[in-house]
Design a protein around this motif. Structure first.
Motif, PDB file in Angstrom:
ATOM      1  N   GLY A 181       5.610   3.375   1.744  1.00 14.95           N
ATOM      2  CA  GLY A 181       4.244   2.502   1.806  1.00 14.95           C
ATOM      3  C   GLY A 181       4.824   1.389   2.720  1.00 14.95           C
ATOM      4  O   GLY A 181       5.685   1.470   3.454  1.00 14.95           O
TER       5      GLY A 181
ATOM      6  N   ASP B 123      -3.205   4.250  -1.002  1.00 13.59           N
ATOM      7  CA  ASP B 123      -4.054   4.965   0.100  1.00 13.59           C
ATOM      8  C   ASP B 123      -5.312   3.894   0.239  1.00 13.59           C
ATOM      9  O   ASP B 123      -6.478   4.413   0.460  1.00 13.59           O
ATOM     10  CB  ASP B 123      -4.631   6.397   0.084  1.00 13.59           C
ATOM     11  CG  ASP B 123      -3.310   7.247   0.405  1.00 13.59           C
ATOM     12  OD1 ASP B 123      -2.282   6.745   0.909  1.00 13.59           O
ATOM     13  OD2 ASP B 123      -3.571   8.407   0.054  1.00 13.59           O
TER      14      ASP B 123
ATOM     15  N   ARG C  93       1.710   5.429   0.114  1.00 18.91           N
ATOM     16  CA  ARG C  93       1.035   6.399   0.741  1.00 18.91           C
ATOM     17  C   ARG C  93       1.394   7.761  -0.317  1.00 18.91           C
ATOM     18  O   ARG C  93       2.445   7.996  -0.915  1.00 18.91           O
ATOM     19  CB  ARG C  93       1.975   7.049   1.683  1.00 18.91           C
ATOM     20  CG  ARG C  93       1.986   5.913   2.679  1.00 18.91           C
ATOM     21  CD  ARG C  93       2.212   6.731   4.276  1.00 18.91           C
ATOM     22  NE  ARG C  93       3.390   7.508   4.078  1.00 18.91           N
ATOM     23  CZ  ARG C  93       4.418   6.925   4.483  1.00 18.91           C
ATOM     24  NH1 ARG C  93       4.647   5.686   4.913  1.00 18.91           N
ATOM     25  NH2 ARG C  93       5.779   7.855   4.557  1.00 18.91           N
ATOM     26  N   ARG C  94       0.059   8.289  -0.820  1.00 15.56           N
ATOM     27  CA  ARG C  94       0.040   9.265  -1.903  1.00 15.56           C
ATOM     28  C   ARG C  94       0.766  10.433  -1.634  1.00 15.56           C
ATOM     29  O   ARG C  94       1.661  10.938  -2.578  1.00 15.56           O
ATOM     30  CB  ARG C  94      -1.472   9.766  -2.099  1.00 15.56           C
ATOM     31  CG  ARG C  94      -1.742  10.705  -3.051  1.00 15.56           C
ATOM     32  CD  ARG C  94      -3.227  11.045  -3.293  1.00 15.56           C
ATOM     33  NE  ARG C  94      -3.584   9.847  -3.816  1.00 15.56           N
ATOM     34  CZ  ARG C  94      -4.227   9.666  -5.016  1.00 15.56           C
ATOM     35  NH1 ARG C  94      -3.823  10.295  -5.774  1.00 15.56           N
ATOM     36  NH2 ARG C  94      -5.083   8.673  -5.174  1.00 15.56           N
TER      37      ARG C  94
ATOM     38  N   THR D  87      -1.755  -0.943  -3.898  1.00 12.33           N
ATOM     39  CA  THR D  87      -2.991   0.015  -3.552  1.00 12.33           C
ATOM     40  C   THR D  87      -2.236   1.462  -3.185  1.00 12.33           C
ATOM     41  O   THR D  87      -0.974   1.370  -3.033  1.00 12.33           O
ATOM     42  CB  THR D  87      -3.894  -0.331  -2.406  1.00 12.33           C
ATOM     43  OG1 THR D  87      -2.894  -0.635  -1.175  1.00 12.33           O
ATOM     44  CG2 THR D  87      -4.588  -1.437  -2.835  1.00 12.33           C
TER      45      THR D  87
ATOM     46  N   ASP E  61       0.977  -1.225  -0.074  1.00  9.32           N
ATOM     47  CA  ASP E  61       0.058  -0.039  -0.093  1.00  9.32           C
ATOM     48  C   ASP E  61       0.833   1.051   0.076  1.00  9.32           C
ATOM     49  O   ASP E  61       1.536   1.586   1.020  1.00  9.32           O
ATOM     50  CB  ASP E  61      -1.012  -0.029   1.237  1.00  9.32           C
ATOM     51  CG  ASP E  61      -1.855   1.242   0.925  1.00  9.32           C
ATOM     52  OD1 ASP E  61      -2.505   1.382   0.135  1.00  9.32           O
ATOM     53  OD2 ASP E  61      -2.151   1.735   2.180  1.00  9.32           O
TER      54      ASP E  61
END
Length: 332
Positions: A300, A312, A262-263, A310, A260
């Motif tokens: 991430g 966020d 992180r934007r 993914t 995942d």
């Protein structure tokens, strides 16, 4: 194929192999690990660890580069850089390169001299102590540069793609998306009125966007960070050459984890950061609680959702770079 630019220098066909080598080899250094450099049928390279890391990569005129955009120095630099990061991604220290070049016989020998200078300068900056220990010359309709790189693990275990675990911190070192932005600049501003790659237009584009164009044509990847990551306990690592998302998926699938991103950690344009290829950064996983060492930045977290990416929490679907996708066999 673009015709080679004519200069006052003789062509490689006019000189012949021995004379070409006599002009190119003095421009190179064999490096600290070389026990026997160019001149015999094979080189001898020290492997103090008893093992060595080896990788190979090829750059072909047309799908991989355009002579109208890249200087010979750029080509040598990039040929070195792309292989050095593969060695670094295993947690090894680069020690030696073997370089083979196939070129049209009417190519000016100055082009090969420039490639040699680029190889030498890239090694000096990105992997001090490493050198070129041998190679081969041949004739071809398309200029082709093939490099085999060797590295020393220095007693450490190699860092594989398959070691990440849920909870690991996912971190990246190097540029994110700059090479793709630079390529977009060249396609937009580096062509003539007929849409063909143009050296003068490319040079002007490089003056206007020096960082982005250089990121595409002569990347400066964080080669030394591979050993730094290994010493810090990286559980998995790989070179990001085909796009951050595409290569992250390879790590995720090999390790049976999800990632995942992180934007907020990917900059102002996270989708370009994820999709853009050829930055040649390093993507690594570190155990929970470990602060990624400089120059790595946490971007991430690994989770138990095997193979899924993914951003966020939202699914990521980017294709990245595939050398066969859209290739029609026409050299550019």
């Amino acid at each position: 194929m673009e015709p080679p630019a004519r200069t006052s220098a003789p062509t490689i066909g006019e000189l012949g192999e021995s004379a070409v080598l006599a002009r190119v080899l003095p421009r190179l250094r064999s490096g600290e690990a070389s026990l026997l450099g160019p001149g015999d049928d094979a080189a001898v390279v020290a492997a103090p660890d008893g093992r060595f890391v080896v990788t190979s990569d090829m750059m072909v005129q047309g799908p991989d580069f355009r002579l109208a955009w890249s200087t010979p120095h750029d080509l040598g630099w990039k040929a070195a850089a792309t292989n050095l990061t593969d060695v670094a991604a295993m947690g090894a220290r680069p020690t030696a390169l073997v370089v083979s070049i196939a070129a049209p016989v009417d190519l000016p020998v100055a082009v090969l001299e420039g490639i040699a200078d680029g190889l030498r300068d890239a090694l000096a900056e990105l992997a001090p102590g490493a050198g070129v220990v041998g190679g081969d010359l041949s004739a071809s309709h398309a200029l082709t540069i093939a490099v085999t790189a060797f590295g020393d693990l220095e007693g450490r275990s190699p860092v594989l793609r398959s070691g990440a675990r849920p909870g690991d911190v996912i971190a990246h070192a190097g540029a994110r998306g700059d090479a793709a932005r630079g390529l977009a600049v060249l396609f937009a501003e580096g062509r003539d009125e007929h849409g063909e790659p143009d050296a003068a237009s490319a040079a002007a584009a490089r003056e206007r966007h020096p960082r982005l164009v250089a990121a595409q044509l002569a990347p400066r990847p964080p080669v030394a960070a591979g050993v730094v990551a290994a010493l810090a306990g990286a559980t998995a690592m790989l070179d990001v050459s085909d796009g951050l998302a595409r290569d992250a998926r390879r790590l995720a699938e090999a390790s049976a984890v999800g990632i995942d991103f992180r934007r907020g950690a990917l900059g102002a344009d996270p989708l370009t950061a994820l999709a853009g290829a050829e930055d040649h950064g390093l993507l690594a996983a570190f155990p929970p609680g470990v602060v990624p060492p400089h120059p790595f930045e946490a971007i991430g977290t690994a989770n138990a959702d095997a193979g899924r990416l993914t951003l966020d929490g939202e699914p990521v679907d980017t294709s990245g770079w595939d050398p066969y996708a859209g290739w029609d066999g026409v050299e550019g």
